[in-house]
Design an enzyme around this catalytic site. Structure first.
Site, PDB file in Angstrom:
ATOM      1  N   HIS A 156       0.829  -1.212   0.000  1.00 37.40           N
ATOM      2  CA  HIS A 156       0.000   0.000   0.000  1.00 37.40           C
ATOM      3  C   HIS A 156       0.863   1.262   0.000  1.00 37.40           C
ATOM      4  O   HIS A 156       0.392   2.330  -0.410  1.00 37.40           O
ATOM      5  CB  HIS A 156      -0.936  -0.006   1.209  1.00 37.40           C
ATOM      6  CG  HIS A 156      -2.203   0.760   0.982  1.00 37.40           C
ATOM      7  ND1 HIS A 156      -2.284   1.874   0.184  1.00 37.40           N
ATOM      8  CD2 HIS A 156      -3.457   0.552   1.459  1.00 37.40           C
ATOM      9  CE1 HIS A 156      -3.519   2.340   0.191  1.00 37.40           C
ATOM     10  NE2 HIS A 156      -4.254   1.547   0.945  1.00 37.40           N
ATOM     11  N   ASP A 373      -9.046  -5.487 -18.444  1.00 39.42           N
ATOM     12  CA  ASP A 373      -9.196  -6.482 -19.500  1.00 39.42           C
ATOM     13  C   ASP A 373      -7.821  -7.015 -19.890  1.00 39.42           C
ATOM     14  O   ASP A 373      -6.991  -6.289 -20.419  1.00 39.42           O
ATOM     15  CB  ASP A 373      -9.882  -5.839 -20.714  1.00 39.42           C
ATOM     16  CG  ASP A 373     -10.095  -6.813 -21.855  1.00 39.42           C
ATOM     17  OD1 ASP A 373      -9.764  -8.010 -21.699  1.00 39.42           O
ATOM     18  OD2 ASP A 373     -10.590  -6.370 -22.917  1.00 39.42           O
TER      19      ASP A 373
END
Length: 429
Positions: A156, A373
């Protein structure tokens, strides 16, 4: 004739990339785990293509542009300042196979996913150690049906949700054969560095006040925790609007967060007059966070927290928020810069949201995880694998195709039982 060759080379120094004082918070020193999108091939021919091979190649190509992600974090003194050493040591990539099908996960894909740790290559127990380790862990798990799961764990400190989606889109585009990411990555961490000397403004930053809202972080440490997901469709959201009152101008997120905060407070059975808080993430990318806006392509942490607090008022077995104070200044110009200065001024880099009576919630309904995608179309699901430190608001498709807001939660078992009964009673009425 044999000769002895002796020479000395001069090596260039490795590049060091200091993290900003927003990235360099103790509360961000962990790996955020995402159960990336389970995908189905779009046709029979695509099923013969190994997704692990395609994605591994796309990941390697993307890391040419995102090369700091292939480095390692170092901690420097004084102040435990984190820097990224661009060593080029790489990320961890694992291929796996599972005998389950996408349909086995249920009609509605949402966290908590069963056995989700099997879909992630790094155990959760090591997620708090970030120094000297890979910054990115990826596991591609092929399913029996021909689909696959892209499991991601990213440090993070290096990226927030928006930055992670930017990186994933780059991997997706390069997996599909594109020569470069559409959005060029920009470091620009210096824009969120503390000033010299630090100048903390009058905002106060209650989100880092470790003494308020219950300093005992382990008040539920001896209790088993369970995960549940709660769904809110058009009918439930309409009922919430009615509760808010006619003409109330409140966002969908604020309305749902406030309602669940109150029900969560009741389920946890805090004492009368206890101070409780709700804290949520505010995206700072489109705001003036320094002398200039953050450039397009910035993929580090760019957020602040808005906080509200109130006292609990109990009536028998129920509880409500009796009086409150809202701190919504996270949207103010200069707020994020003031947070960076606070990190440097305190030295010990205070954590956010550690108080035992704080509800930390984040809206990722528009983050775009499901839109990534890799060559098989958009994912059937994209987002967190489970609720842990924070609770998330996610958008999923219901069994009938309708849009639902799902809120996964993690609570002590007894409190979760009370919350489930409360929400079921409310929904039935």
């Amino acid at each position: 004739m044999a000769t002895t060759l002796s020479f000395t080379v001069t090596r260039s120094a490795r590049e060091l990339r200091p993290l900003s004082d927003i990235d360099d918070q103790d509360g961000l020193r962990f790996y955020r785990s995402g159960d990336g999108p389970p995908l189905l091939p779009t046709d029979a021919g695509a099923a013969a293509v190994d997704p692990a091979v395609i994605i591994r190649r796309g990941l390697a190509d993307a890391l040419v542009h995102y090369y700091p992600v292939a480095g390692r974090i170092r901690e420097e003194e004084p102040g435990r300042k984190l820097v990224v050493d661009c060593t080029g040591d790489g990320v961890l990539f694992v291929e796996a196979d599972d005998e389950v099908s996408l349909s086995d996960f249920g009609d509605v894909l949402c966290p908590p996913f069963p056995c989700y740790q099997e879909l992630l290559c790094e155990p959760d127990g090591r997620c708090a150690a970030v120094v000297g380790r890979p910054l990115l862990f990826v596991q591609v798990t092929r399913l029996r049906c021909g689909g696959f799961v892209f499991g991601l764990q990213i440090c993070h400190n290096i990226a927030d949700a928006a930055g992670t989606v930017q990186l994933l889109r780059a991997i997706g585009k390069m997996s599909r054969g594109m020569p470069a990411p559409t959005v060029s990555p920009v470091w620009a961490w210096e824009l969120l560095m503390a000033r010299s000397p630090p100048v903390v403004t009058t905002h106060g930053h209650p989100e880092y006040d470790d003494t308020a809202a219950g300093g005992n972080h382990d008040m539920f440490a001896d209790q088993p925790f369970v995960h549940r997901a709660f769904f809110f469709g058009p009918k439930e959201m309409s009922a919430l609007r009615d509760l808010a009152g006619a003409g109330a101008r409140v966002s969908r997120f604020d309305m749902l967060a406030a309602f669940l905060w109150q029900r969560r407070v009741a389920a946890l059975e805090y004492a009368d007059d206890d101070e409780v808080r709700v804290m949520f993430v505010v995206n700072a990318r489109a705001r003036m966070v320094s002398p200039a806006p953050l450039p397009a392509g910035f993929y580090g942490n760019a957020f602040a927290f808005a906080v509200a607090a109130c006292a609990v008022a109990r009536r028998g077995a129920s509880a409500r928020c009796r009086s409150g104070t809202w701190w919504a200044r996270a949207t103010a110009n200069g707020y994020v810069q003031s947070v960076a200065d606070l990190m440097a001024q305190r030295g010990r880099r205070p954590r956010f949201g550690r108080a035992a009576r704080t509800y930390l919630v984040s809206d990722v309904t528009r983050a775009g995880f499901e839109g990534v995608d890799f060559g098989w179309g958009e994912g059937a699901y994209g987002g967190p694998a489970a609720a842990t430190l924070a609770t998330f608001h996610l958008t999923v498709k219901g069994a009938g195709g309708e849009e639902l807001i799902v809120v996964p939660m993690c609570l002590p078992a007894a409190a979760m039982e009370r919350l489930e009964f409360d929400l079921q009673t409310w929904l039935n009425h």
